[in-house]
Scaffold this active site. Structure first.
Site, PDB file in Angstrom:
ATOM      1  N   LEU A  22       0.819  -1.219   0.000  1.00 44.56           N
ATOM      2  CA  LEU A  22       0.000   0.000   0.000  1.00 44.56           C
ATOM      3  C   LEU A  22       0.849   1.263   0.000  1.00 44.56           C
ATOM      4  CD1 LEU A  22      -2.735  -1.049   2.601  1.00 44.56           C
ATOM      5  CD2 LEU A  22      -2.935  -1.031   0.106  1.00 44.56           C
ATOM      6  N   VAL A  30       3.902  -0.536   4.322  1.00 43.90           N
ATOM      7  CA  VAL A  30       2.539  -0.910   4.677  1.00 43.90           C
ATOM      8  C   VAL A  30       1.985  -1.841   3.595  1.00 43.90           C
ATOM      9  CG1 VAL A  30       0.217  -0.087   5.232  1.00 43.90           C
ATOM     10  CG2 VAL A  30       2.201   1.304   5.850  1.00 43.90           C
ATOM     11  N   LYS A  45       1.669  -2.709   9.027  1.00 45.89           N
ATOM     12  CA  LYS A  45       2.737  -1.712   8.984  1.00 45.89           C
ATOM     13  C   LYS A  45       3.999  -2.346   9.536  1.00 45.89           C
ATOM     14  CE  LYS A  45       3.801   3.062  10.400  1.00 45.89           C
ATOM     15  NZ  LYS A  45       3.271   4.242  11.135  1.00 45.89           N
ATOM     16  N   ASP A 138       2.319  15.275  12.134  1.00 42.92           N
ATOM     17  CA  ASP A 138       2.482  14.952  10.716  1.00 42.92           C
ATOM     18  C   ASP A 138       1.117  14.818  10.045  1.00 42.92           C
ATOM     19  OD1 ASP A 138       3.965  14.570   8.420  1.00 42.92           O
ATOM     20  OD2 ASP A 138       4.278  12.423   8.741  1.00 42.92           O
TER      21      ASP A 138
END
Length: 276
Positions: A22, A30, A45, A138
């Site tokens: 992904l 991921v 992840k 973030d």
């Protein structure tokens, strides 16, 4: 005991069938995966332990602790975590709608009513962060996932890899985040507080409405200079006539260069644009 532990770790990983990648960054990869028994789609992840500095280890600890303690529709769910072959594996809920950046790229921009809906959901998720004294650091369209690709997706705040606990009246100084969504005080290597997340929210709102971030620059220095030299937000001339004054007010006050003038989370959450 170590052999038993290693066997258990391998067994956990074998519970999942990797399907497609992904996304990938310098720190993690991921994958979309499927649980071998239940068939449930999940996102794995994978974070190599060797790449974790002391700062990043602290951030990861914050991420796992926070996500393990919350269950909210606008925050990505952490289903499990374990260590395997030198990597920390986070098993997350899978979001079929991809991320908000892809959503914006497909549409160019969204209508004000949809931007409002996304902001309301983002605010609901950020309220949980606020209650737990967590700053994300973030926030950007790539780190906001959508539950589905249909017309009414549910927004989910994700990727807490740079998050940390910041108690009231405390400040931080670590430079981190993504420059296009990074508050000016971080770009200037100044100490900062939770209002850096509010700047990022403003940049996301602006991008939703216009299809592009509010400020650009080939370098962080040029980006900061462009922010400082701006006298007004560069709204598209196609968008500006359609925007409600309350929407423009919210965006402008979130993107206030001086953090003392920038909206606090409480003022953002209670802003008239989001309440009407």
């Amino acid at each position: 005991m170590e052999k038993i532990s290693n066997f258990l770790e391998q067994s956990r990983m074998k519970d999942y069938i990797l399907k497609t990648k992904l996304g990938e960054s310098s720190l993690s990869t991921v994958w979309k995966a499927e649980h071998r028994t239940t068939g449930e789609a999940v996102a794995l992840k994978q974070i190599p332990v060797a790449k974790l500095t002391r700062h990043l280890k602290n951030c990861l600890e914050c991420e796992i602790t926070f996500l393990s303690s919350v269950n909210h529709p606008n925050i990505i769910r952490l289903l499990n975590f374990f260590e395997c072959e030198g990597c920390i594996i986070l098993v997350m809920e899978f979001c079929a709608g991809g991320n908000l950046a892809s959503y914006i790229r497909r549409r160019g921009r969204v209508q004000e009513c949809m931007a409002k809906r996304f902001m309301q959901q983002l605010g609901a998720g950020l309220k949980v962060l606020k209650q737990n004294h967590v700053i994300h650091r973030d926030l950007k369209p790539e780190n906001i996932l959508l539950s589905c690709s249909e017309c009414n997706p549910i927004l989910k705040i994700a990727d807490f890899g740079l998050s940390r606990i910041l108690l009231p009246d405390e400040s931080a100084e670590t430079v981190c985040g993504s420059p296009l969504y990074m508050a000016p005080e971080i770009l200037q290597f100044q100490r900062y507080d939770e209002k850096v997340d509010m700047w990022s929210v403003g940049a996301i709102l602006f991008e939703l409405l216009n299809g592009y971030p509010p400020f650009h620059g080939r370098t962080s220095v040029q980006l900061l200079q462009n922010i400082k030299e701006s006298t007004s937000l560069p709204f598209s001339h196609l968008v500006l006539p359609e925007l409600h004054p309350e929407c423009m007010d919210l965006c402008s006050r979130l993107l206030s260069i001086n953090p003392d003038d920038r909206l606090s989370f409480e003022d953002f959450y209670q802003h008239n644009f989001l309440r009407t």
